[in-house]
Structures are given as C-alpha cells and as structure tokens.
Design an enzyme around this catalytic site. Structure first.
Site, PDB file in Angstrom:
ATOM      1  N   HIS A  59       0.082 -19.156  -1.351  1.00  0.00           N
ATOM      2  CA  HIS A  59       1.295 -18.355  -1.174  1.00  0.00           C
ATOM      3  C   HIS A  59       0.931 -16.874  -1.175  1.00  0.00           C
ATOM      4  O   HIS A  59      -0.013 -16.452  -1.850  1.00  0.00           O
ATOM      5  CB  HIS A  59       2.310 -18.646  -2.281  1.00  0.00           C
ATOM      6  CG  HIS A  59       2.609 -20.102  -2.458  1.00  0.00           C
ATOM      7  ND1 HIS A  59       3.402 -20.811  -1.586  1.00  0.00           N
ATOM      8  CD2 HIS A  59       2.181 -20.996  -3.398  1.00  0.00           C
ATOM      9  CE1 HIS A  59       3.471 -22.066  -1.981  1.00  0.00           C
ATOM     10  NE2 HIS A  59       2.740 -22.211  -3.075  1.00  0.00           N
ATOM     11  N   HIS A  99      -8.535   2.641  -4.431  1.00  0.00           N
ATOM     12  CA  HIS A  99      -7.942   3.984  -4.418  1.00  0.00           C
ATOM     13  C   HIS A  99      -8.627   4.820  -3.343  1.00  0.00           C
ATOM     14  O   HIS A  99      -9.838   5.010  -3.365  1.00  0.00           O
ATOM     15  CB  HIS A  99      -8.115   4.638  -5.788  1.00  0.00           C
ATOM     16  CG  HIS A  99      -7.090   5.702  -6.090  1.00  0.00           C
ATOM     17  ND1 HIS A  99      -6.820   6.736  -5.224  1.00  0.00           N
ATOM     18  CD2 HIS A  99      -6.270   5.883  -7.154  1.00  0.00           C
ATOM     19  CE1 HIS A  99      -5.877   7.508  -5.748  1.00  0.00           C
ATOM     20  NE2 HIS A  99      -5.520   7.003  -6.917  1.00  0.00           N
ATOM     21  N   HIS A 145       3.971  -6.817  -0.476  1.00  0.00           N
ATOM     22  CA  HIS A 145       4.969  -5.802  -0.840  1.00  0.00           C
ATOM     23  C   HIS A 145       5.930  -5.553   0.320  1.00  0.00           C
ATOM     24  O   HIS A 145       5.514  -5.249   1.441  1.00  0.00           O
ATOM     25  CB  HIS A 145       4.257  -4.510  -1.230  1.00  0.00           C
ATOM     26  CG  HIS A 145       5.164  -3.315  -1.283  1.00  0.00           C
ATOM     27  ND1 HIS A 145       6.309  -3.295  -2.036  1.00  0.00           N
ATOM     28  CD2 HIS A 145       5.096  -2.106  -0.659  1.00  0.00           C
ATOM     29  CE1 HIS A 145       6.909  -2.114  -1.885  1.00  0.00           C
ATOM     30  NE2 HIS A 145       6.198  -1.382  -1.054  1.00  0.00           N
ATOM     31  N   HIS A 196      15.115  -8.284   3.365  1.00  0.00           N
ATOM     32  CA  HIS A 196      16.460  -8.461   3.917  1.00  0.00           C
ATOM     33  C   HIS A 196      17.517  -8.472   2.815  1.00  0.00           C
ATOM     34  O   HIS A 196      18.575  -7.828   2.949  1.00  0.00           O
ATOM     35  CB  HIS A 196      16.513  -9.770   4.713  1.00  0.00           C
ATOM     36  CG  HIS A 196      17.849 -10.042   5.342  1.00  0.00           C
ATOM     37  ND1 HIS A 196      18.861 -10.722   4.684  1.00  0.00           N
ATOM     38  CD2 HIS A 196      18.342  -9.730   6.570  1.00  0.00           C
ATOM     39  CE1 HIS A 196      19.913 -10.801   5.475  1.00  0.00           C
ATOM     40  NE2 HIS A 196      19.625 -10.225   6.627  1.00  0.00           N
ATOM     41  N   ASN A 209      13.599  -2.485  -0.131  1.00  0.00           N
ATOM     42  CA  ASN A 209      12.335  -2.109  -0.765  1.00  0.00           C
ATOM     43  C   ASN A 209      12.642  -1.698  -2.206  1.00  0.00           C
ATOM     44  O   ASN A 209      13.138  -0.600  -2.450  1.00  0.00           O
ATOM     45  CB  ASN A 209      11.687  -0.963   0.013  1.00  0.00           C
ATOM     46  CG  ASN A 209      10.345  -0.526  -0.575  1.00  0.00           C
ATOM     47  OD1 ASN A 209       9.975  -0.934  -1.675  1.00  0.00           O
ATOM     48  ND2 ASN A 209       9.624   0.313   0.139  1.00  0.00           N
ATOM     49  N   CYS A 224       4.392   2.387  -5.107  1.00  0.00           N
ATOM     50  CA  CYS A 224       4.882   1.006  -5.045  1.00  0.00           C
ATOM     51  C   CYS A 224       3.864  -0.028  -5.512  1.00  0.00           C
ATOM     52  O   CYS A 224       4.218  -1.191  -5.689  1.00  0.00           O
ATOM     53  CB  CYS A 224       5.317   0.682  -3.620  1.00  0.00           C
ATOM     54  SG  CYS A 224       6.662   1.721  -3.015  1.00  0.00           S
TER      55      CYS A 224
END
EC number: 2.3.1.-
Length: 515
Positions: free
Chosen positions: A410, A326, A414, A443, A447, A247
């Site tokens: 802002h 990582h 994710h 919502h 995802n 992701c």
C-alpha cells in the site's frame, strides 16, 4: 487460432484420433507477443529472492540421508567424541551466549503504532467551491484576475465540495486573529487526541514523550504546552514542538519519537501533526501565493507509539524504516516553497514553478537510499546491472526503475495536489488502486499538510485492504526542500478504529474525478 506453428486436426474416423501438423517458420516468434514479460519478471524475482533457500535444499537433503544411515554404534562414537572435547564445547557455548547477549542488549527496540486518529471537522466548516469563491469576492482583497485564477485552480485541483476551512475564514470579513488561530489549533489537536485516548484506553498521564509539528503557527506558549496544559500531562514529559518544516514534518516527528523511544524504556509517545490556516491565508494578488489558499484545508492527526513489548498484541503496525532526504543546500530547492511578503506587504507562501522538478530530484535521492532497505534482491540486481552497463559502456540504456510494488502493498503519497500524485503514479509505475487513497483524501479533505498520510492510511483501513504482514509506504514532501519516507508493517488484519474520518462516507468512494 494457430499462433505457435502447431495445428491440431480431428481425424475423420470414429476413433476420434488427433493428428498434429508442424508448420515450419522462417522467422522467430515475436518474444514480446508470445511471452508475458510480467510473468518472466515474477519468476526471476522468485528465483533470486529464494536463491539461498534453494541452495540449502541439496545440503539439507544430503545431511538427512547421512543421518538416516547412522546406526547405534555411530551415535555412541559421536557421544564419546563430544565428551573428549568438552572444553571446546564449553568455550564455544560461552562465546555463543555472550554474542547473543550483546545482540539482544544493543539491537534497536521495536516501535509499535498502537493506534492513531484523524480530526473530522464539523459540517458547518465545509467550503464548497461556490461559497469559497463568493467569500473571496466579498472580502474585497482580490482583483478579477486573481478570482478567476483561484476558480481555475479549484477546478483542476482534485478537491471536492466537502473540504473544510477554519471558522475565521467563514466570516465576512475574515477574522484571522491570534485568538481565532489558537481556537483552530485547539479544536484540531484536542479533537484528534480525545478520539485517540478514547479508542486506546490510555491515560494521558501515561504519556512520556510528546512531539507536535505545525509549520506556520508557533505561538508562545507552544502548541505542545497547550496539550500538556489541557490533559494535565506529567511534569517530566519530554515534549517537543517542530515548526517551519512543511508538509513532510509528520514523518520527521515520527522519526524523532522513534529515536527517543530507543532511549526511554517502557514508554508511550504521542505525535500530533497539524497545520494552521487562520493566520496564514493570503489576501493579495500574487498568483504563486494564491495556490495554497485553494489547496490547504483544516485537518490533523494524533498517533500513539509504544516500545512496550506487551503492546505488540494490540498494536496495528510496527515501524520498519524511516528515510529522510534534505535538499536545503541547493538554493533553488531552499526557495521553492517560501514564506514572504508580496509587493503590497501581504504575507503568504509562494510556490516556485520549479517545484515539481525539485520534488522529483528529492524523491530520486530518497528512493535511492530506501531501495536497498526494502526492495527484493532481484530488483536491486536489475537496477545495479543497468547502472554498471550505462557507466562502463556509455550505452544508451534506459535507467531501470525498480518495481516498488514488489516491496510495498500500500502507498500513502502526501496529498499535496493533483500534479504530485500524477507524477508519482507515473514515475513509480503505480496502478490506479495504489494512488486511490491519496486521490480520495485530496478530494474529501484537501491538502491537510503533514497529517494527510494518516487520512490516506485510514482510507485503506476503512476499505478493509490491510492484511497481516502487509507493508505500507508513507511518503511526504515539504519545504526546505525535503522528501521523507516511513515504512510500516501490519501486525494483523487491520480494521478501522471507531470515529474514523471515513466512517460515514467510505461507501461513496472512490469517486470519479473530472480531468
């Protein structure tokens, strides 16, 4: 009410005089109650951040006074002095010009985000809870325990009733074929790209770099080749297809495009981020593999980047930093999001119980690197001081958590799940408005993997909250395990582009999400 030990009384005379009575107190006032620490901290931040300017003010004032006292004879003497030192002036000027030339030639080229688009699936692909659970029951692949588990996950997930699943999953029985997976990929990628090209008036032939990321669907020819074929992109295009990176791959794709734009002049780069659900739905009863079924939904984004100087006028944002972390060297981190087969031979993606702890460790590493790049010097000094005190004196000093609200206006976190957003809100000490875009994206769209951070940015734009020079922090987590950040700066007051994902529903949000 008299809190500070000072009372005022109105005199009884007609003159209206005021009498003052000082009360002696044997105890110091409670500092935490008498002073708002937030304002002390803001004052400290202002002082440290402007320390260099404040130091220069006396020097500038002294220089101004000295110049104001000079007469014509003083100026004539200064000119004669410069004439007698002409060689020194020429040498210094040459060195200055050379240094400026080297700096201009070697500095990183600015990367501008001209515009982006997010795919909005058609309404017939919506999957409300009732339909989702009924279709799961009718497939015959799930036992009662698994169906009940999915129901509970959905109720606590933070997803709404209007998220989307691919066409193949609406069939009874589902049809997760290669043809259906290609159809899903084409609809998402081409839908986002059509909107992007239409909004920017950029011809596909002008694209010099193409980066596509999709973790779980990597056919031959590749997804990037499908785009080249559809839009008849030029033959010398630099195209890349990133697979299996989870992701957070959207930020990785932006980083790759940024590096390529440093090499190739006057070029457009397109970054397409998506995930494919059709062939990656899990039809077994391993509960750790059922969670992705409940969370992942159809979505995708297309981003147009440019290193052309004349694009600055119309661009929305400028890329400031990309920081990648990582943790794949650690075995637990490597396996916490893992595609495998269950005991019945059915393939799915399992999520480890250690996922949140591993994500927290990756986040800590990432912000430790990012902090010095973005935090004001006041926050860095506070963090460094508490670290030194703890190390040198073994003091039980609580680690100081930098206030990232001083660095960013802002946040696009994710939308991996409700727990992820909750933990980041708590650990970074954010306010509800800072995570509103993430919660509402989860919502409304679920995802959507690597593209979720763009749906969140689109939400903030649709709310009219992004002003000139605002900074935006996009942060994403992915398998491997990775935590990646991108920092953007608004180049103007940003308005949402046409055909945005929130165009017809932004006034309904934010909505209250049941706990």
């Amino acid at each position: 009410m008299n809190q500070g030990g000072v009372a005022t009384t109105n005199g009884g005379s007609g003159s209206g005089s005021v009498g003052v009575r000082i009360q002696q107190s044997r105890r110091l006032p409670d500092f935490l109650q008498s002073v708002n620490l937030k304002y002390v901290k803001l004052g400290y931040h202002y002082l440290i951040s402007n320390l260099l300017t404040l130091c220069f003010i006396p020097a500038i004032a002294a220089l101004s006074i000295q110049v104001s006292q000079m007469n014509l004879d003083d100026l004539r003497q200064l000119w004669l002095h410069l004439q007698y030192n002409l060689v020194s002036i020429i040498i210094c000027s040459a060195i200055l010009v050379f240094g400026l030339t080297v700096y201009i030639m070697t500095r990183p080229r600015p990367v501008y985000l001209v515009d982006y688009s997010c795919y909005r699936p058609p309404d017939h692909l919506k999957a409300p809870y009732g339909r989702f659970l009924e279709h799961s029951r009718l497939t015959g692949d799930f036992d009662e325990s698994s169906l009940e588990f999915q129901r509970k996950i959905l109720e606590r997930s933070g997803l709404g009733e209007e998220t989307y699943v691919p066409k193949a999953m609406h069939s009874i029985p589902p049809t997760p074929s290669m043809a259906a997976a290609r159809e899903e990929a084409e609809e998402v990628m081409f839908g986002a790209l059509d909107t992007l090209f239409r909004n920017t008036n950029v011809s596909p032939k002008d694209i010099g770099i193409l980066v596509v990321n999709c973790s779980l669907f990597n056919p031959t020819p590749s997804l990037s080749a499908m785009i080249v074929n559809k839009y008849k992109l030029r033959g010398n295009i630099r195209s890349f297809n990133l697979g299996g990176m989870g992701c957070s791959a959207g930020v990785i794709a932006v980083d790759l495009a940024k590096d390529l734009l440093q090499v190739h002049r006057n070029t457009y780069a397109v970054v397409v981020s998506t995930e494919n659900i059709t062939q990656n739905w899990y039809f077994g009863n391993n509960k750790s593999m059922l969670i992705p079924n409940c969370l992942f939904r159809v979505g995708g984004s297309a981003v147009l980047l440019s290193n052309k100087s004349n694009d600055r006028r119309r661009a929305k944002y400028k890329l400031i930093h990309v920081v990648r972390t990582h943790r794949g060297a650690d075995d637990k981190a490597f396996r916490c999001v893992y595609q495998e087969q269950d005991d019945a031979g059915k393939t799915g993606v399992s999520l480890s119980k250690d996922l949140m702890a591993i994500a927290g460790g990756a986040l800590k590493t990432n912000i430790t690197t990012l902090g010095p790049l973005v935090l004001p010097i006041s926050e860095q000094l506070l963090f460094f001081t508490t670290l030194v005190v703890k190390k040198l004196f073994n003091a039980s000093v609580k680690p100081y958590i930098p206030d990232f609200k001083l660095a960013f206006d802002h946040f696009c976190i994710h939308a991996g799940g409700r727990a992820v957003i909750d933990e980041l809100e708590k650990n970074l000490q954010l306010l509800p408005i800072h995570v509103e875009a993430s919660r509402m994206t989860l919502h409304r769209f679920g995802n959507t993997s690597s593209s979720s951070i763009w749906y969140e940015l689109a939400y903030i734009e649709a709310k009219g909250r992004i002003l000139n020079r605002n900074r935006i922090w996009q942060i994403a987590f992915g398998s491997g395990f990775k935590c990646n950040s991108a920092v953007w700066q608004a180049l103007r007051n940003v308005k949402p582009s046409s055909n945005g994902p929130w165009e017809d529903c932004i006034d309904k949000y934010p909505v209250k999400i049941s706990s």
